[in-house]
Design a protein around this motif. Sequence first.
Motif, PDB file in Angstrom:
ATOM      1  N   SER A 178      76.854   7.994 -21.135  1.00 33.97           N
ATOM      2  CA  SER A 178      75.176   7.379 -20.786  1.00 33.97           C
ATOM      3  C   SER A 178      75.081   6.929 -22.459  1.00 33.97           C
ATOM      4  O   SER A 178      74.916   5.449 -22.778  1.00 33.97           O
ATOM      5  CB  SER A 178      74.094   8.690 -21.249  1.00 33.97           C
ATOM      6  OG  SER A 178      74.144   9.164 -20.110  1.00 33.97           O
TER       7      SER A 178
ATOM      8  N   GLN B 244      70.424   7.174 -16.016  1.00 34.56           N
ATOM      9  CA  GLN B 244      69.949   8.382 -15.764  1.00 34.56           C
ATOM     10  C   GLN B 244      68.745   9.044 -15.229  1.00 34.56           C
ATOM     11  O   GLN B 244      68.726   9.294 -14.324  1.00 34.56           O
ATOM     12  CB  GLN B 244      70.699   9.701 -16.360  1.00 34.56           C
ATOM     13  CG  GLN B 244      71.356  10.611 -16.306  1.00 34.56           C
ATOM     14  CD  GLN B 244      71.708  11.450 -17.434  1.00 34.56           C
ATOM     15  OE1 GLN B 244      72.045  10.692 -18.676  1.00 34.56           O
ATOM     16  NE2 GLN B 244      72.890  12.483 -17.098  1.00 34.56           N
TER      17      GLN B 244
ATOM     18  N   ASP C 149      74.558   5.849 -13.895  1.00 39.03           N
ATOM     19  CA  ASP C 149      74.122   6.764 -14.701  1.00 39.03           C
ATOM     20  C   ASP C 149      73.988   7.489 -13.637  1.00 39.03           C
ATOM     21  O   ASP C 149      72.710   8.027 -13.696  1.00 39.03           O
ATOM     22  CB  ASP C 149      73.326   7.415 -15.827  1.00 39.03           C
ATOM     23  CG  ASP C 149      74.438   7.383 -16.789  1.00 39.03           C
ATOM     24  OD1 ASP C 149      74.475   8.444 -16.774  1.00 39.03           O
ATOM     25  OD2 ASP C 149      73.703   7.307 -18.444  1.00 39.03           O
ATOM     26  N   GLU C 150      75.199   8.623 -13.189  1.00 41.96           N
ATOM     27  CA  GLU C 150      74.314   9.630 -12.029  1.00 41.96           C
ATOM     28  C   GLU C 150      73.908   9.293 -10.901  1.00 41.96           C
ATOM     29  O   GLU C 150      72.362   9.400 -10.909  1.00 41.96           O
ATOM     30  CB  GLU C 150      74.113  10.805 -12.989  1.00 41.96           C
ATOM     31  CG  GLU C 150      74.732  11.080 -13.927  1.00 41.96           C
ATOM     32  CD  GLU C 150      74.838  13.336 -14.824  1.00 41.96           C
ATOM     33  OE1 GLU C 150      74.323  13.665 -13.448  1.00 41.96           O
ATOM     34  OE2 GLU C 150      75.333  12.663 -15.929  1.00 41.96           O
TER      35      GLU C 150
HETATM   36 MG   LIG Z   1      74.531  11.034 -19.953  1.00 43.87          MG
END
Ligand SMILES: [Mg+2]
Length: 275
Positions: free
Chosen positions: A44, A87, A164-165
């Motif tokens: 991140s 995220q 992010d994810e």
């Molecule tokens: Mg992260």
Amino acid sequence: MILEARSLRYTYPGASGPALSDASLTIAAGERLALLGINGAGKSTLFQMLNGSLKPAEGKVLLDGEPVSYDRRGLSRLRQAVGLVMQDPDDQLFAATVAEDVSFGPVNLGLSEAEVRARVAEALEALGVTALAANPTHMLSFGQKKRVAIAGLIAMRPSVLLLDEPTAGLDPQGIEELMQALSTLSAAGTAIVIATHDMDLAWSWSTRVAVFENRAIGLAGPPEAVFSESDRLRALGLRPPVLHEIGLALVQAGVLTALPRSMAEMKALIARSKL
Ligand SMILES: [Mg+2]
Ligand SMILES: Nc1ncnc2c1ncn2[C@@H]1O[C@H](COP(=O)(O)OP(=O)(O)OP(=O)(O)O)[C@@H](O)[C@H]1O
């Protein structure tokens, strides 16, 4: 080449050590890159540097070969080219309704009303959330918020999209739809980078994989090459993809001649084998 991180170093205020140390990564147009690393590895942090949310203490971020300038114009140029889906969708969504949220970026780009409407409709459709357009954002489920947050970035049509994810919290169909939408974008030239803990997804979807090791990218290359380093990955707290391990065992046993990247490929290869 479009976006490059060159020897980035960064320490969060008050932290005992650096979050990134000599981290380098080049992202090319149209590639599908999976960024891997354990919790706290720096994924991140690197993403936030690549879109200018954080400024490196040392090193450079380069866009189309030019070092990013951290004044208003430079940052606005960078953020138009490099979209970041965070995220946590609650960090991203802010407008009252889904349609307003997704249209915010395109409106700010100064596009015509018709163009904004077309882009919003297309992005909502790609993420399977058209039916939610009029809904208040605060009343969505986590997965719905995630989809809307991604739609908002897709509507901006950035050159590089960092996610992010993106699949965390999505249901299986949602993951399939999202990865399909991302593949379509990459085929049109957008570079897509996902930070993920899903090794199987990285194996089936990416054209390149980069792995964090000691606060930097320690290992990067085609998925076949990276995932063949299973001992090194395990030492980093990661595990190779299940399909890769099964495929490797079947190749070594002489059953298969190639490594399957998906269940469908595995079935086709087995059907063609002498098994
Ligand atoms: Mg992260
Ligand atoms: N806001 C912050 N303040 C201080 N330290 C932070 C902050 N955010 C992250 N860090 C530290 O920086 C390092 C890298 O964190 P980062 O969030 O980039 O990891 P990550 O790879 O994204 O992890 P995850 O898989 O859990 O999302 C960690 O050691 C973390 O503790």
